[in-house]
Scaffold this active site. Structure first.
Site, mmCIF file in Angstrom:
data_model
loop_
_atom_site.group_PDB
_atom_site.id
_atom_site.type_symbol
_atom_site.label_atom_id
_atom_site.label_comp_id
_atom_site.label_asym_id
_atom_site.label_seq_id
_atom_site.Cartn_x
_atom_site.Cartn_y
_atom_site.Cartn_z
ATOM 1 N NE ARG A 62 35.300 25.932 32.726
ATOM 2 C CZ ARG A 62 36.460 26.081 32.079
ATOM 3 N NH1 ARG A 62 37.408 25.164 32.217
ATOM 4 N NH2 ARG A 62 36.658 27.141 31.311
ATOM 5 C CE LYS A 165 44.144 42.309 44.598
ATOM 6 N NZ LYS A 165 45.179 41.402 44.092
ATOM 7 C CG HIS A 195 40.393 42.947 49.495
ATOM 8 N ND1 HIS A 195 41.234 42.389 48.565
ATOM 9 C CD2 HIS A 195 41.105 43.043 50.641
ATOM 10 C CE1 HIS A 195 42.403 42.159 49.117
ATOM 11 N NE2 HIS A 195 42.366 42.539 50.374
ATOM 12 C CG HIS A 257 45.598 46.031 47.646
ATOM 13 N ND1 HIS A 257 44.329 45.966 47.122
ATOM 14 C CD2 HIS A 257 45.954 44.738 47.900
ATOM 15 C CE1 HIS A 257 43.934 44.714 47.055
ATOM 16 N NE2 HIS A 257 44.895 43.955 47.510
#
Length: 507
Positions: A62, A165, A195, A257
């Site tokens: 933005r 996530k 990740h 994870h």
């Protein structure tokens, strides 16, 4: 003992795929993830010569930045890396652009579409586009709708969308979000990212298991007594109090994870090495995983919250004293639990998962403890023989360690444990890439192997639904136990294993 490569080449070990001409569009480009992870990962790919010259990054947020201001801010984020690689940065940053965009404003999407057409011509990116939603999770669904409404996801061969996530907050919201996203794009265009799956040692679990015949015959209930999966952090909540207060450790770490490490450790061998075969097996094993006591889930889970600790020289504040945290917060910063996987391979083997903030050491690991020898023929140098263990070190010292008994020096026949170690750094002569380097490359290559499929993310949320419902409806049954910062969690966590005559591994 240290395991080394038979012929450890220091140069030329990598056999990497080159990314096709592409424009990566990052929504949330003014945010922390873009500064700390995404642009550094892309610059690393450029330095490895894995990005084509026909490549561009379009940052969107933005804020009313110009192209040049975006480039300057990204250079500041990389700091010394830029000053040490000035020529490479100048070439790379020439492909960085910025467009002010609010995904909730349809006219902004029209303007974005026109800007992408200009970049296609300017950088010869051929209409190949990867859209990365590094925005608040509340905008994942509406963001995909906005992209689809503008016609930006209409070509399944040349466009894809990466979603950070957490994908949902529980089973119901994950189902709802899947319906929205899958109505905007085909499943093969959707890349749900975690990740942890980008870490070499997480991927190495598959190679260790399925490329070595010495492990597969003993990777089951007949030989393995229990498995511990740990993800420990030394840091506190830091600047994430606003997010963490609404998530806690269960949603922030366990559902994604730790569950991904569980899936890779327990899945069956795929029929072939392709994305869908691997993701099929991960989904199947998560669908048969369960809490050790689904009827009374408070008996198989412990929640904790760190209090003040540290030393007089380096005092550490408790969670409730952190900026932005409710002074009466009952959000957990530590979770430990016991699971089972109800299939032929793992029936009856307990899996213990734990994660926490402000623990003594930063590490992630999977520890497989093997069953003891049926008869102890030899005296032990310790109180008793040490059970064989295979320790898969995910971070920070990437590698693996195998613990077994040998004869201790001397005239007697006494045994003692020794470790045989494999280290990525020592064996390959170079550190492994940061997770986002691999995952960004795979997303732009259109390789979904290390990304989470829709049914898989729903299975992961379903697994923890009894705990989430308990926390929501009857929190007194699953109280938050205090623990001192820089310790290994609340005493109740030790009691969870003590019921099975076990101890947590203390690395």
């Amino acid at each position: 003992m240290t395991a080394t490569l038979t012929n450890p080449l220091r140069v030329g070990l990598r056999q990497e795929r080159v990314i096709t001409p592409q424009c990566l569009v990052i929504f949330g480009a003014s945010g922390d993830l873009t500064h700390r992870k995404l642009i550094p990962a892309l610059f690393e790919l450029y330095r490895q010569r894995r990005l084509p010259t026909e490549f561009a990054v379009l940052g969107c947020a933005r804020r009313s930045w110009s192209d040049e201001e975006f480039r300057e801010r990204m250079a500041e984020a990389l700091g010394d890396t830029v000053s040490e690689n000035r020529a490479a940065w100048d070439q790379f940053s020439a492909g960085l652009f910025y467009e002010p965009v609010d995904l909730q404003q349809p006219e902004h999407l029209v303007r974005l579409s026109g800007r992408l057409d200009v970049i296609d011509r300017q950088r010869a990116t051929r209409g190949n586009r990867t859209f990365y939603l590094s925005v608040s999770p509340t905008y994942y669904g509406s963001g995909c709708r906005a992209l689809a409404g503008a016609g930006l996801l209409s070509d399944p061969k040349r466009t894809r969308v990466v979603i950070e996530k957490p994908f949902g907050r529980d089973y119901g919201s994950a189902q709802a979000l899947n319906r929205i996203v899958q109505s905007c794009a085909q499943e093969n265009q959707i890349y749900r990212i975690d990740h942890y799956l980008g870490k070499e040692t997480v991927q190495s679990i598959l190679v260790l298991r399925f490329a070595n015949t010495i492990f597969e015959p003993i990777w089951n209930r007949n030989y393995i007594a229990n498995v511990q999966i740990t993800a420990a952090e030394t840091v506190g909540v830091e600047e994430r109090a606003g997010y963490y207060e609404t998530s806690g450790a269960l949603r922030d770490m366990v559902q994604n994870h730790l569950t991904q490490m569980l899936a890779l450790t327990t899945m069956e061998s795929p029929g072939r090495f392709d994305p869908e075969s691997i993701r099929n097996e991960k989904a199947k094993v998560l669908q048969v995983a369960r809490l050790a006591d689904e009827q009374e889930p408070w008996r198989c889970c412990v929640r904790g919250q760190y209090g003040a600790g540290g030393t007089s020289a380096r005092p550490l504040a408790g969670y409730r004293q952190e900026p932005g945290v409710d002074p009466n917060s009952t959000t957990e910063t530590y979770v430990a639990m016991k699971l089972f996987v109800d299939n032929w391979r793992w029936q009856g083997v307990p899996f213990y998962l734990r994660t926490g903030k402000r623990l003594p050491k930063r590490l992630s690991e999977v520890v497989l403890t093997f069953r003891e020898a049926p008869v102890h023929l030899f005296d032990s140098a310790g109180a008793s023989p040490t059970a064989n263990q295979l320790i898969l070190r995910i971070q920070p010292d990437e590698g693996a360690e195998f613990r077994f008994e040998v004869k201790a020096p001397g005239s007697g026949m006494r045994s003692r444990p020794v470790d045989m170690e494999f280290s990525y750094d020592k064996s390959f002569g170079e550190p492994s890439d940061e997770g986002y380097v691999r995952l960004l490359a795979d997303a732009m290559l259109g390789d979904p192997t290390l990304f989470i499929r829709g049914d898989e993310v729903e299975a992961a949320w379903r697994l923890y639904t009894p705990l989430l419902e308990l926390i929501e409806d009857s929190p007194w049954q699953l109280p938050v136990h205090p623990y001192e910062a820089s310790t290994w969690g609340p005493a109740a966590s030790d009691s969870l294993l003590a019921r099975d005559d076990l101890l947590w591994r203390r690395p």
